[in-house]
Write a protein that holds these residues in place. Sequence first.
Motif, PDB file in Angstrom:
ATOM      1  N   VAL A  19       1.267  -1.482   0.199  1.00  0.00           N
ATOM      2  CA  VAL A  19       0.046  -0.082  -0.665  1.00  0.00           C
ATOM      3  C   VAL A  19       0.928   1.375   0.071  1.00  0.00           C
ATOM      4  O   VAL A  19       0.788   2.175  -1.293  1.00  0.00           O
ATOM      5  CB  VAL A  19      -0.491   0.036   1.101  1.00  0.00           C
ATOM      6  N   THR A 134      -7.731   9.522   3.798  1.00  0.00           N
ATOM      7  CA  THR A 134      -7.696   8.240   2.268  1.00  0.00           C
ATOM      8  C   THR A 134      -7.165   8.297   1.872  1.00  0.00           C
ATOM      9  O   THR A 134      -6.861   8.458   0.195  1.00  0.00           O
ATOM     10  CB  THR A 134      -9.029   9.327   2.132  1.00  0.00           C
ATOM     11  N   THR A 152      -7.336   8.348  -3.078  1.00  0.00           N
ATOM     12  CA  THR A 152      -7.010   6.825  -3.849  1.00  0.00           C
ATOM     13  C   THR A 152      -8.223   5.628  -2.073  1.00  0.00           C
ATOM     14  O   THR A 152      -8.417   5.045  -2.954  1.00  0.00           O
ATOM     15  CB  THR A 152      -5.987   6.513  -2.557  1.00  0.00           C
ATOM     16  N   PHE A 153      -8.299   5.918  -1.225  1.00  0.00           N
ATOM     17  CA  PHE A 153      -8.826   5.180   0.081  1.00  0.00           C
ATOM     18  C   PHE A 153     -10.465   6.070   0.398  1.00  0.00           C
ATOM     19  O   PHE A 153     -10.164   6.080   1.677  1.00  0.00           O
ATOM     20  CB  PHE A 153      -8.102   4.983   0.974  1.00  0.00           C
ATOM     21  N   GLY A 185     -12.362   3.165  -4.782  1.00  0.00           N
ATOM     22  CA  GLY A 185     -10.464   4.080  -5.523  1.00  0.00           C
ATOM     23  C   GLY A 185     -10.572   4.505  -6.137  1.00  0.00           C
ATOM     24  O   GLY A 185      -9.911   4.203  -7.175  1.00  0.00           O
ATOM     25  N   ALA A 206      -8.609  -4.038  -0.875  1.00  0.00           N
ATOM     26  CA  ALA A 206      -7.907  -2.369   0.075  1.00  0.00           C
ATOM     27  C   ALA A 206      -6.636  -2.094   0.123  1.00  0.00           C
ATOM     28  O   ALA A 206      -5.755  -1.239  -0.166  1.00  0.00           O
ATOM     29  CB  ALA A 206      -9.196  -1.174   0.259  1.00  0.00           C
ATOM     30  N   GLN A 207      -6.476  -3.259   1.065  1.00  0.00           N
ATOM     31  CA  GLN A 207      -5.564  -3.268   2.094  1.00  0.00           C
ATOM     32  C   GLN A 207      -4.290  -3.691   1.256  1.00  0.00           C
ATOM     33  O   GLN A 207      -2.715  -3.314   1.189  1.00  0.00           O
ATOM     34  CB  GLN A 207      -4.997  -3.962   2.759  1.00  0.00           C
TER      35      GLN A 207
END
Length: 423
Positions: A19, A134, A152-153, A185, A206-207
């Motif tokens: 990440v 985020t 992104t998050f 995302g 997502a991780q």
Amino acid sequence: MNLFKKNNTRSLSLSKGLVAVTMSSALMLAACGDDSSSSSTAPESNSDNAKKYGLAFMTDKSMLVGTGSLSEKQGDLVKDFIEASNSGGITYSDGSLYLVSVDEAMTSTLSRYELDEEGNLPEKPAATTKFEGTGAMMVKFADKNKLYVNQTFANSIVAVDAKTLKTTATIDLSEYLEDGAQMIGPGSSVIRDGKLFLSMGQLVDAQSMIGGPQASVAVIDVKTDKVEKVINSSLVSAVGVYDDMNNTMSFVDEDGDVYFYAPAAMGWMEGYEEGWIRIKKGETEFDKDWVFHLHDAAYDGEKSNENYLMTGGTYLGKGKFLGFFGHFADPSNFYAYEWNFVVIDLKKKTVEKIPGLAPTIPWFAPSIHLDTDGTAFIGHADEKSGAIYRYDVESGKLTKEMDVTTGTAYYIVPVVEYYLDIK
């Protein structure tokens, strides 16, 4: 062996480190100095360049940011630079240098620094704002008064006043979340015909920053900040993820066609297809008859290869894109000097290595920038040394502009209004 067909989900075990690296293309080991000693042909040197640029150099602890001429001695120049997080990036608009800095909690700080009459960066910003948790890495200017911040998050993007940095609109994208995805995302984007074409990663993990198995792009009206529709393509996997302040995985060419690139989760997911897809001029749907899978391209005369473009580059015009080429034979090694700078011809569907540059590490995508004369900057480093080069695609000429002795050249941004896409 085709890397993109491997049954490999090892990415799920690389989560925390991946990440940090993929979202910022940062957290690199510092590499510095002159790399011509490792090149078969030493590039020509150029000492006559007093034009100022926004510059950022990465070290293992911070990013050094400021402005300066490429004819200056880099080690002395950076002594007056400000320090920021070594996850982030810079861009320029309307007399100001914009800096995004991301901390370990994925909280992003966007700052605007007004340059003085000589183009120097002040110690303190004229405006600043934060985006909590985020991982906001990318900005996209609609014009000199408005920019978008891609978080992104998150399941949204934010419209921001370019002077005050105050939020003027939040565009909620959560209703477009696909089955199996954890979050939208938002990634690379371009603006054409008054519409923002925004890639949505549809992160299924997502991780570990694993996007969805198909391309997903929101078409947003720039005046109203309303989503008009969402378009998809099964020709490739998620487009626009693993990107930075350059929006390097999307562009508009001189014909008005929009291109997006899909890195296929860096080759770690079975069935994910990489490659370029496009939206033709005047259209708001993907071209169903055109796709360019880089692993099928001829590479330096060879008919097949096991490489792919990761996250870097800039469009040079006439169908040519300057970027990286390589592969992750060992996906846990993000610091292998095995990646080459290449020119990708989207019209001929070929890939050619730029001669005279030793292989580098894959996270140098932000170091590729287009200058106002159509030439491109390359921030380069190998295990021995580093420098900034200028590459002229028309002549194939490579010229050294600056030796880099402190950190690694990361952003080389012309201090001019160059950020707007073809309208």
